[in-house]
Design an enzyme around this catalytic site. Structure first.
Site, PDB file in Angstrom:
ATOM      1  N   ARG A 129       0.886  -1.165  -0.299  1.00  0.00           N
ATOM      2  CA  ARG A 129       0.296  -0.225  -0.234  1.00  0.00           C
ATOM      3  C   ARG A 129       0.565   1.128  -0.158  1.00  0.00           C
ATOM      4  O   ARG A 129       0.709   1.715  -0.516  1.00  0.00           O
ATOM      5  CB  ARG A 129      -1.382   0.123   1.192  1.00  0.00           C
ATOM      6  CG  ARG A 129      -1.988  -0.863   1.184  1.00  0.00           C
ATOM      7  CD  ARG A 129      -2.944  -0.702   2.311  1.00  0.00           C
ATOM      8  NE  ARG A 129      -4.209  -1.994   2.114  1.00  0.00           N
ATOM      9  CZ  ARG A 129      -4.872  -1.820   2.690  1.00  0.00           C
ATOM     10  NH1 ARG A 129      -4.963  -1.738   3.537  1.00  0.00           N
ATOM     11  NH2 ARG A 129      -5.889  -3.024   2.696  1.00  0.00           N
ATOM     12  N   ASP A 148     -16.642   8.179   7.813  1.00  0.00           N
ATOM     13  CA  ASP A 148     -14.815   7.495   7.849  1.00  0.00           C
ATOM     14  C   ASP A 148     -13.157   9.104   8.222  1.00  0.00           C
ATOM     15  O   ASP A 148     -13.868   9.719   7.863  1.00  0.00           O
ATOM     16  CB  ASP A 148     -14.935   6.972   6.422  1.00  0.00           C
ATOM     17  CG  ASP A 148     -14.589   6.637   6.058  1.00  0.00           C
ATOM     18  OD1 ASP A 148     -14.771   5.210   6.699  1.00  0.00           O
ATOM     19  OD2 ASP A 148     -12.800   5.988   6.220  1.00  0.00           O
TER      20      ASP A 148
END
Length: 292
Positions: free
Chosen positions: A32, A141
């Site tokens: 990532r 979020d």
């Protein structure tokens, strides 16, 4: 990635997001962060971590945290919680809130919005019974990037195929080139805000229903206790908290208790369990979460 950088990353993630990254996830971190390096034209993960360690750029630190946050979601993910919402929780609230005709729902860790929009579509299906009601859905979020996608309501063919019934696709979505966008009416039903579950949330007020699914599994026990301790006060006296199938509050939060008849459903410990018939209340009036 060096061992020292990985250790630093694990500490950073725990402090900033509560994410507990085990030693077996080093490959995931390299994957990532490698993508993040390419996006930002940073020559290597070592160079990226050096920037983060220097602490001079909060934005790059935030980008690293976002890159490591799991944003896996889909429409009507695990059908059981949505059946629970439609068949149990909505009828309860129709009866309990008949006087105020208000309903407030919070989707915590909403990612790119599919969960919140799934609930909005279920509410829309009961529009006649919800005529005159003020319904607010909040989706939050930690990642600003996924929230931008959620606000746009624009999804790929692959994302649309994951869980969305064809009838709802035809009713609520329009094709935009090679993607599908949920209708403006559905987008207006949900407000999205950036929020870290480890931070204070009293600014949101109280909710009738909170969805916080498949989040606690990424946290260690102290972090789970903290998150649940912050969520519990946001429930009204007869509120309902819906967790993921493998998550529980048992041994983690004394202010919450498991509903004996519904798996994954938790209620304020002091509240008596409601057992109400479906309300026969009379198209839903929806709006943004009011400011507090």
């Amino acid at each position: 990635m060096t061992e020292a950088d990985f250790t630093f990353l694990c500490l950073l993630l725990r402090q900033r997001s509560g994410l507990a990254l085990g030693p077996d996830k080093r490959y995931l971190a390299e994957s990532r962060l490698g993508i993040l390096c390419r996006r930002r034209c940073i020559e290597s993960i070592d160079a990226l971590m050096q920037q983060v360690r220097m602490g001079r750029d909060p934005e790059i630190e935030g980008a690293v945290v976002e890159a490591m946050t799991t944003n896996e979601t889909l429409f009507f993910r695990d059908s059981t919680p949505f059946d629970l919402f439609r068949d149990v929780l909505l009828p309860e609230k129709l009866a309990a809130n008949a006087a105020s005709r208000t309903l407030r729902i919070w989707c915590a860790a909403v990612s790119s919005g599919q969960e919140a929009y799934s609930l909005a579509m279920l509410i829309d299906a009961m529009a006649e019974r919800l005529a005159g009601w003020k319904i607010a859905i909040l989706g939050t979020d930690i990642s600003g990037e996924v929230l931008e996608k959620a606000r746009a309501g624009l999804y790929s063919q692959f994302e649309i195929q994951r869980g969305l019934p064809i009838q709802m696709l035809l009713k609520h979505f329009g094709q935009r080139s090679d993607k599908w966008q949920i209708s403006e009416r559905m987008r207006a039903m949900v407000e999205f805000r950036q929020h870290n579950l480890l931070e204070r949330n009293d600014q949101f007020g109280r909710f009738d229903i909170i969805f916080c699914r498949n989040v606690l599994i990424y946290f260690d026990v102290p972090t789970k206790e903290k998150v649940l301790g912050l969520l519990a006060p946001r429930l009204g006296p007869d509120g309902a908290l819906v967790l993921g199938a493998t998550e529980t509050v048992i041994g983690l939060a004394t202010a919450l208790r498991a509903d004996p008849q519904q798996r994954g459903l938790y209620r304020p410990a002091q509240a008596a369990r409601m057992s109400l018939p479906p309300a026969l209340a009379p198209r839903a009036s929806t709006g943004p979460i009011p400011a507090h």
